[in-house]
Design a protein around this motif. Sequence first.
Motif, PDB file in Angstrom:
ATOM      1  N   ILE A  21     -38.884 -31.371 -23.624  1.00  0.00           N
ATOM      2  CA  ILE A  21     -39.351 -32.383 -22.674  1.00  0.00           C
ATOM      3  C   ILE A  21     -40.489 -33.158 -23.345  1.00  0.00           C
ATOM      4  CG2 ILE A  21     -40.365 -32.797 -20.412  1.00  0.00           C
ATOM      5  CD1 ILE A  21     -39.128 -30.188 -19.477  1.00  0.00           C
ATOM      6  N   ASP A  22     -40.205 -34.409 -23.637  1.00  0.00           N
ATOM      7  CA  ASP A  22     -41.212 -35.246 -24.293  1.00  0.00           C
ATOM      8  C   ASP A  22     -42.143 -35.860 -23.248  1.00  0.00           C
ATOM      9  OD1 ASP A  22     -40.169 -34.713 -26.751  1.00  0.00           O
ATOM     10  OD2 ASP A  22     -38.801 -36.424 -26.751  1.00  0.00           O
ATOM     11  N   GLN A  23     -43.422 -35.776 -23.518  1.00  0.00           N
ATOM     12  CA  GLN A  23     -44.402 -36.407 -22.642  1.00  0.00           C
ATOM     13  C   GLN A  23     -44.754 -37.771 -23.214  1.00  0.00           C
ATOM     14  OE1 GLN A  23     -47.927 -34.149 -22.073  1.00  0.00           O
ATOM     15  NE2 GLN A  23     -48.784 -35.521 -20.535  1.00  0.00           N
ATOM     16  N   ARG A  24     -44.510 -38.811 -22.453  1.00  0.00           N
ATOM     17  CA  ARG A  24     -44.724 -40.167 -22.950  1.00  0.00           C
ATOM     18  C   ARG A  24     -46.211 -40.411 -23.200  1.00  0.00           C
ATOM     19  NH1 ARG A  24     -39.961 -43.097 -22.009  1.00  0.00           N
ATOM     20  NH2 ARG A  24     -38.317 -41.521 -21.946  1.00  0.00           N
ATOM     21  N   PRO A  25     -46.543 -41.050 -24.309  1.00  0.00           N
ATOM     22  CA  PRO A  25     -47.960 -41.322 -24.606  1.00  0.00           C
ATOM     23  C   PRO A  25     -48.460 -42.512 -23.804  1.00  0.00           C
ATOM     24  CG  PRO A  25     -46.574 -42.239 -26.320  1.00  0.00           C
ATOM     25  CD  PRO A  25     -45.645 -41.518 -25.380  1.00  0.00           C
ATOM     26  N   PHE A  26     -49.774 -42.629 -23.680  1.00  0.00           N
ATOM     27  CA  PHE A  26     -50.367 -43.797 -23.058  1.00  0.00           C
ATOM     28  C   PHE A  26     -50.199 -45.009 -23.972  1.00  0.00           C
ATOM     29  CE2 PHE A  26     -53.198 -40.375 -21.235  1.00  0.00           C
ATOM     30  CZ  PHE A  26     -52.554 -40.373 -20.006  1.00  0.00           C
ATOM     31  N   GLU A  27     -50.164 -46.180 -23.377  1.00  0.00           N
ATOM     32  CA  GLU A  27     -49.956 -47.393 -24.164  1.00  0.00           C
ATOM     33  C   GLU A  27     -51.092 -47.616 -25.162  1.00  0.00           C
ATOM     34  OE1 GLU A  27     -49.370 -50.710 -21.669  1.00  0.00           O
ATOM     35  OE2 GLU A  27     -47.403 -50.067 -20.922  1.00  0.00           O
ATOM     36  N   GLU A  28     -52.317 -47.219 -24.800  1.00  0.00           N
ATOM     37  CA  GLU A  28     -53.432 -47.397 -25.729  1.00  0.00           C
ATOM     38  C   GLU A  28     -53.218 -46.609 -27.008  1.00  0.00           C
ATOM     39  OE1 GLU A  28     -53.323 -46.698 -22.452  1.00  0.00           O
ATOM     40  OE2 GLU A  28     -55.391 -46.467 -21.740  1.00  0.00           O
ATOM     41  N   VAL A  29     -52.619 -45.406 -26.902  1.00  0.00           N
ATOM     42  CA  VAL A  29     -52.346 -44.573 -28.077  1.00  0.00           C
ATOM     43  C   VAL A  29     -51.093 -45.064 -28.798  1.00  0.00           C
ATOM     44  CG1 VAL A  29     -51.871 -42.219 -28.845  1.00  0.00           C
ATOM     45  CG2 VAL A  29     -53.430 -42.616 -26.929  1.00  0.00           C
ATOM     46  N   ARG A  30     -50.099 -45.490 -28.052  1.00  0.00           N
ATOM     47  CA  ARG A  30     -48.814 -45.892 -28.635  1.00  0.00           C
ATOM     48  C   ARG A  30     -48.950 -47.094 -29.555  1.00  0.00           C
ATOM     49  NH1 ARG A  30     -43.663 -47.823 -24.880  1.00  0.00           N
ATOM     50  NH2 ARG A  30     -42.380 -48.711 -26.552  1.00  0.00           N
ATOM     51  N   PHE A  31     -49.806 -48.048 -29.207  1.00  0.00           N
ATOM     52  CA  PHE A  31     -49.885 -49.297 -29.953  1.00  0.00           C
ATOM     53  C   PHE A  31     -51.162 -49.427 -30.781  1.00  0.00           C
ATOM     54  CE2 PHE A  31     -47.388 -50.499 -26.058  1.00  0.00           C
ATOM     55  CZ  PHE A  31     -46.158 -50.580 -26.705  1.00  0.00           C
ATOM     56  N   ASP A  32     -51.824 -48.329 -31.129  1.00  0.00           N
ATOM     57  CA  ASP A  32     -53.054 -48.461 -31.906  1.00  0.00           C
ATOM     58  C   ASP A  32     -52.805 -48.585 -33.409  1.00  0.00           C
ATOM     59  OD1 ASP A  32     -52.273 -45.917 -32.539  1.00  0.00           O
ATOM     60  OD2 ASP A  32     -54.201 -44.971 -32.123  1.00  0.00           O
ATOM     61  N   HIS A  33     -51.539 -48.362 -33.886  1.00  0.00           N
ATOM     62  CA  HIS A  33     -51.136 -48.582 -35.291  1.00  0.00           C
ATOM     63  C   HIS A  33     -51.926 -47.709 -36.260  1.00  0.00           C
ATOM     64  CE1 HIS A  33     -48.760 -51.977 -33.907  1.00  0.00           C
ATOM     65  NE2 HIS A  33     -49.839 -52.508 -33.341  1.00  0.00           N
ATOM     66  N   ILE A  34     -52.267 -46.523 -35.872  1.00  0.00           N
ATOM     67  CA  ILE A  34     -53.023 -45.625 -36.750  1.00  0.00           C
ATOM     68  C   ILE A  34     -52.309 -44.284 -36.810  1.00  0.00           C
ATOM     69  CG2 ILE A  34     -55.204 -44.418 -37.118  1.00  0.00           C
ATOM     70  CD1 ILE A  34     -56.620 -46.708 -35.728  1.00  0.00           C
ATOM     71  N   ASP A  35     -51.822 -43.932 -38.002  1.00  0.00           N
ATOM     72  CA  ASP A  35     -51.269 -42.606 -38.297  1.00  0.00           C
ATOM     73  C   ASP A  35     -50.143 -42.169 -37.356  1.00  0.00           C
ATOM     74  OD1 ASP A  35     -52.759 -42.334 -40.498  1.00  0.00           O
ATOM     75  OD2 ASP A  35     -53.947 -40.631 -39.817  1.00  0.00           O
ATOM     76  N   HIS A  36     -49.167 -43.058 -37.115  1.00  0.00           N
ATOM     77  CA  HIS A  36     -47.948 -42.661 -36.403  1.00  0.00           C
ATOM     78  C   HIS A  36     -46.920 -42.283 -37.470  1.00  0.00           C
ATOM     79  CE1 HIS A  36     -49.161 -43.897 -32.345  1.00  0.00           C
ATOM     80  NE2 HIS A  36     -49.854 -44.855 -32.964  1.00  0.00           N
TER      81      HIS A  36
END
Length: 622
Positions: free
Chosen positions: A559-574
């Motif tokens: 079960i994947d927990q969706r990340p917050f948009e602030e974390v999803r689009f920060d473009h750092i170490d994904h």
Amino acid sequence: MSRNKLRDEDILELLGDGRNSDLSDFSDEEDINFQSEEFNRFIENFDFDLQSDDDFIPTQDLQDDDDFILTQDIDEHDNVIDVVPDSITDPFEDQNDFMPPFVDKRSIKWKKQPFVPSKFSLEELEERNFPEEIPTPLDYFMKYFPDNEYEEMATYTNTYAQQNGKLTWIETNSREMKIFVGVHLLMGVFGLPRIRMYWEQKSRINIVADNITRNRFFELRSNFHIMDNNDIPINNKDRFVKVRPIYNILQKRCNELPVEKNLCVDEQMVPFKGKLSVKQYMRGKPNPWGIKLYLMCGESGLVYDFLLYQGSTTELNCNIQKVFGLGGAVVLKLTMLLKKNRHFLYMDNFFTSFNILHALQQNCIYSAGTIRVNRFANPPFISDKELSKMGRGSSFEVSSNMHNSNIGLIKWYDNKAVVLGSNFITSGVPDDIKRYDKKEKAYITVNRPEIIKCYNQSMGGVDKHDQLVSFFRTFIKSRKWTLRMITHAFDMACVNSWLEYKLDCKHIGIYKTMDLLHFKERLGETLILVGKTFVKKRGRPSNSPSPLSTPVRKRVRNIDQRPFEEVRFDHIDHLPTNDNTNYPVRCKNEGCKLRSSVKCTKCGVHLCFTKRNECFRLYHIK
């Protein structure tokens, strides 16, 4: 001894007694020197009644070279005096030297007749700029404490550690400061009774323990500073100088908010029982011991301005305080930025006086509040016993309609008598309310004046804000009052941010909103995770199971927990990684129906990562 011919020695003897002063606890080291002839003339013209509660004893030092220019413009009917000081003796340089007009108590005349309010029409309020889309909790909070403030926190924390000779100190940065603040906010949400429990195995909170070690957290906390101690002046009189920068930032943002129509002024206590000279005890408060703040809030609970109380060095105009008292000076200070003819202000009997109602009326601020009768030149009210014989819901009014001063008082009897004063309304349009009668053992109808209805609806703004802060207050178990005050500033900003969020959602038409608990939880998590860099751990993973681990089934549903948009689009170490499972999970990119074993290390969701599908890259692009 004649009241109008007081000798200098008599004045010093009377003013030197601090029993009638609210600030006597903080003025023991100050020498009062009144040798100015102009001040003596002012004393002769002003009515000092040492037996009443509305005596205001100045506690600020007056030097020999302090000259006062007293210009008296006395109306032949009302004896209204304008006092304009030539110099201000406050320790704060930005004080306004305007002295509002005040009325000599001996000239106040009351008539046993209903109050006739002056005609007025309010102007339109300043419109709030509502966003088209609801911002994130982090966006609201960053308006109070922007990025550059975390950089300054890191700078001053490093400076303090170096000054103390911390040889093993590793310099911090703004990113770690955000984690530090976010962890404190989450501690108010989870509420564990001991800080070390956040890292212990039984009660471990992953979002905290995975992003900062326990020893590093305590090391940052013991060295945390928001200013350089060497910058404190030698003759400093501000007792909150060490936390003043963060409260100035908070106050600046509060002053920028569009002010609503109904406002109130009241006290707030920051719980603290340690050693501090400005610590207060207020009987009847939920937290009687602590640091006192004066807040001006709206009916919604939003804070628009505040004042830190520190005794004789509170940032108030000392000349205004001598005339209007501490409560009156606080009201005039907090209402300084209000625009005329737009607001209703409510206050309790600590702040309300005849001169305050008169001064606010001159500024076109319509105010009302409970009163202490001895501050109003003994108005001719009937006794409580006579009013009780008239029955519940009965009232009695008096008014004082002088030149440029139209004040009304009303005494209303419910379970007991309550007295209120106002410069715009008393009885108004009464309504009927239900009250339980113990004798008849049934509900009865009681007549209620309109001023009571308005007061009850709008006076609870400060109490509402204080209650919201107390629900998830940041847990601090420290003898440092600076940490208590700094975390309280973060809690105030969080509550204000949530109230702004609720207003925006209501305007747009979003009814399914986050409550304060989830708002603060998301704010703390995003402060920790946004901008986080991924560091791969060294060494082989342990094959031995944890002694407290429970047996796991062979096949566990992912079960994947969706990340917050602030974390999803920060473009750092994904970074992509393989989850090493035999059962691929459906891709979480919008519109994709394929399955994948590739997982983002930061977001924790499965995404396609093949030659044909670029879901991993597209998922992180806004």
